[in-house]
Design an enzyme around this catalytic site. Structure first.
Site, PDB file in Angstrom:
ATOM      1  N   GLY A 286      16.920  51.880  69.214  1.00 27.28           N
ATOM      2  CA  GLY A 286      18.233  52.224  69.758  1.00 27.28           C
ATOM      3  C   GLY A 286      18.201  53.464  70.639  1.00 27.28           C
TER       4      GLY A 286
ATOM      5  N   HIS B 174      30.525  45.951  73.793  1.00 27.55           N
ATOM      6  CA  HIS B 174      29.615  45.861  72.639  1.00 27.55           C
ATOM      7  C   HIS B 174      30.015  44.612  71.859  1.00 27.55           C
ATOM      8  CE1 HIS B 174      27.868  48.049  68.858  1.00 27.55           C
ATOM      9  NE2 HIS B 174      26.963  47.317  69.451  1.00 27.55           N
TER      10      HIS B 174
ATOM     11  N   SER C 189      28.120  48.722  64.686  1.00 28.20           N
ATOM     12  CA  SER C 189      26.807  48.367  64.150  1.00 28.20           C
ATOM     13  C   SER C 189      26.882  48.182  62.636  1.00 28.20           C
ATOM     14  CB  SER C 189      25.824  49.492  64.442  1.00 28.20           C
ATOM     15  OG  SER C 189      25.940  49.869  65.789  1.00 28.20           O
TER      16      SER C 189
ATOM     17  N   CYS D 247      28.167  45.720  60.914  1.00 29.36           N
ATOM     18  CA  CYS D 247      29.445  45.202  60.435  1.00 29.36           C
ATOM     19  C   CYS D 247      29.554  43.689  60.615  1.00 29.36           C
ATOM     20  CB  CYS D 247      30.601  45.892  61.141  1.00 29.36           C
ATOM     21  SG  CYS D 247      30.758  47.627  60.700  1.00 29.36           S
TER      22      CYS D 247
END
Ligand code: SPV
Ligand code: MN
Length: 627
Positions: free
Chosen positions: A225, A251, A273, A275
């Site tokens: 990332g 996103h 992120s 989720c």
């Protein structure tokens, strides 16, 4: 092209690599590459074309230099990041801001001149002793209005290999576009490595983004990332470009949901992120176009989206054969996969938290040799795999890949979904009244409890508009406004939905099973065409019990009880009002350029909730709305 640049390339590149670089007719590219070869000073430079041979070289180098290790199953390898380099470093990710530009108080910034000076100092000779890999990619399908060519300079064969799994090749695209290419540029160095081949100088980890010149610098880090330039780093550049040109970079997952009579309806879905975004995109019965980033453009009166990527850098924790059969099968077959920060067993198989089977008695992970109960130097228990451990795989390795995945036209969007990690407020699925209501009360009001995908404490409720806060490169108010404008100029914009997979009961237990999200998708698909009715509540339209019961039975062969329905779809007036207050306060105090309509829509929602609360009480069960 200036003589000195040609000279530099002649000196630093061998004949073969020199010709590969010069085959692209773009002096700006040649100059950029020259500048960073000179500054970073690698021992060797490898220019990768799209050829199988060049791609294989990088893959094999990652194994040879110890950044990856081969596993038992053909094509599988593992990579470890340093113990303290396991997630996105938000604190050290900053925008380089030119004088006179203001990104508002929510974005992390540094003066451009000062930031460049700092990063250039860190980068001086940083690649000494390393090989530099130069790769060309294309964000979005090639030969399309969505395409953005990119060049990546990295001294990590792991990063260059990951990008090969995640992005479409772009060397030929660069050749095709020549001097007209408006490309993004990335320079990454893992910096000095220790004996475990992980970045040693984490204190000098920096990720600086220059949106003006479309360059991102990333140093002294390996975690994907922070380093896979084309992922979240490119996303920030793309949001900036999209804001100027009137389209959207989100996103978001992109998937086909399959309705009656072989109908496919495409949805985008924004989730922070960790989720459930990737597992939604890979849910059985549906097809995946993308799991993380979408570009969205308007054509005529319709919205079209593409997957920016062509692979998945997905979270592996919790992947098991029952809940995620598609990912499970891919991860257990001979595909090209890079596992990162999982546990390697003695038999060169891998284990991750939540995998089927027992926890191994020993193995090797991001902390070194591992046994159950191991503690780190701060006394914290080391889990067998890191919670943010990942798998990297090409989408084409999945059996549910959608046939339009590389369509240069994109796919037409029927619905957009917003969801966060919310234990106590939102119902599992709800449709907004219209575009503006949806963007404001679902997208711009998104909150989520923090996870292991970023460094820092977990479980803290945080504001995360459109799940895009970490990646915004324009002020929040402007970004919300771009979203409002995008759909409000359309006669029939995509429908907007809010979902919540994480609702908990009073005892702290999740109210839904993970597979239930498949039902919400089918319900939303039918609602896109208004083929089923819904109940109007103060916060949006919710499903009718009979429709859900039918879908639960047909899709999951599950009996969905009225009792469960009533619990899950109760509108919680106090919690909903508190949420509005929290959101309003943020837009009043920390966002400097909030579009005024946001306050109007929130006030209206508040009034509806208050009126309903007076009539029916604080917790309003769905039968109240039945006609
Ligand atoms: C996310 O955290 O949202 C990811 C992985 O998709 S990262 O590349 O770390 O952003
Ligand atoms: Mn993501």
């Amino acid at each position: 092209m200036p003589e000195n640049i040609i000279k530099l390339h002649e000196n630093r590149l061998d004949k073969k690599n020199y010709h590969k670089l010069m085959a692209i007719d773009n002096p700006h590219l040649h100059q950029f590459v020259a500048e960073y070869i000179e500054l970073c000073n690698p021992d060797k430079v490898f220019i990768s074309t799209d050829s199988e041979e060049d791609i294989r070289y990088i893959k094999e180098t990652a194994i040879r230099n110890g950044e990856e290790m081969k596993l038992a199953i053909e094509g599988h390898s593992v990579h470890f990041d340093g113990y303290y380099d396991q997630a996105r470093d938000k604190g050290h990710t900053k925008f380089l801001v030119p004088k006179g530009v203001d990104l508002g108080p929510n974005l992390n910034t540094i003066d451009k001149h000062e930031g460049l000076q700092e990063i250039h100092e860190i980068m001086k000779d940083i690649m000494k002793g390393h090989e530099l890999y130069i790769r060309f990619f294309c964000l979005g399908p090639t030969n399309s209005e969505f395409s953005i060519p990119c060049v990546e300079l990295t001294d990590s064969a792991y990063v260059a290999h990951s990008e090969d799994l995640l992005y479409r090749n772009g060397y030929e695209e660069f050749k095709r576009q020549g001097r007209s290419a408006q490309f993004f540029k990335f320079v990454h160095s893992a910096g000095e490595l220790d004996e475990r081949k992980v970045s040693r100088n984490i204190d000098k980890r920096r990720i600086y983004i220059d949106f003006e010149d479309a360059v991102v610098y990333s140093v002294n880090t390996q975690y994907g990332g922070n380093t896979i330039g084309l992922k979240k780093l490119a996303m920030r550049l793309a949001i900036h470009r999209a804001a100027k040109e009137g389209w959207l970079t989100e996103h978001m997952l992109l998937m086909g949901v399959h309705g009656p009579d072989k109908r496919t309806t495409y949805f985008t879905g924004a989730f922070p992120s960790l989720c459930g975004k990737t597992s939604t995109a890979m849910i059985p019965h549906e097809t995946i176009v993308g799991d993380d980033i979408a570009y969205i453009r308007k054509r005529g009166d319709k919205a079209y989206a593409v997957n920016v990527e062509s692979g998945v850098f997905g979270i592996i924790m919790g992947v098991n054969s029952k809940d995620d059969p598609i990912i499970w099968n891919a991860l257990n077959s001979p595909n090209e996969i890079i596992f990162s920060n999982v546990l390697i067993k003695e038999d060169k198989g891998v284990y991750w938290i939540g995998k089927d089977g027992d926890v191994p008695k020993k193995g090797k992970n991001h902390s070194g040799e591992w046994v159950p109960g191991k503690k780190d130097t701060e006394g914290n228990e080391v889990t067998p795999s890191h919670k943010n451990a990942r798998f990297t795989i090409k989408l084409s390795s999945l059996k549910s890949v959608d046939f339009k995945m590389n369509d240069p036209n994109g796919v037409e969007i029927g619905g957009m979904i917003y969801g966060g990690r919310d234990s106590d407020t939102w119902v599992p699925v709800e449709e907004a009244f219209d575009w503006t209501h949806g963007i404001i009360t679902k997208g711009a009001s998104l909150e989520s409890e923090t996870t292991a995908a970023t460094l820092g404490k977990e479980g803290v409720r945080q504001f995360n508009p459109m799940s895009n806060l970490d990646f915004l490169s324009v002020p929040i108010g402007r970004y919300v406004d771009m979203n409002l404008k995008f759909g409000s100029s359309m006669e029939k914009p995509p429908k907007i939905f809010g979902v919540n997979y994480f609702l908990k009961d009073r005892n702290g237990n999740f109210m839904n099973e993970r597979v239930d999200k498949g039902v919400w998708l089918k319900w939303m698909e039918l609602r896109v065409y208004n083929e089923i009715d819904a109940l109007k509540t103060p916060t949006g339209y919710i499903p009718m019990y009979d429709d859900l019961r039918k879908i639960f039975k047909e899709l999951l062969n599950k009996i969905y009880s009225r009792e469960d329905y009533i619990k899950q779809f109760t509108i919680k007036v106090p919690e909903s009002l508190s949420k509005i207050e929290r959101i309003k306060k943020i837009y009043e105090t920390t966002v400097t350029d909030t579009p005024p309509v946001l306050f109007k829509i929130l006030e209206e929602e508040k009034r509806r909730l208050n009126e309903a609360g007076e009539k029916y009480g604080d917790y309003i069960t769905p039968d109240r709305w039945e006609k």
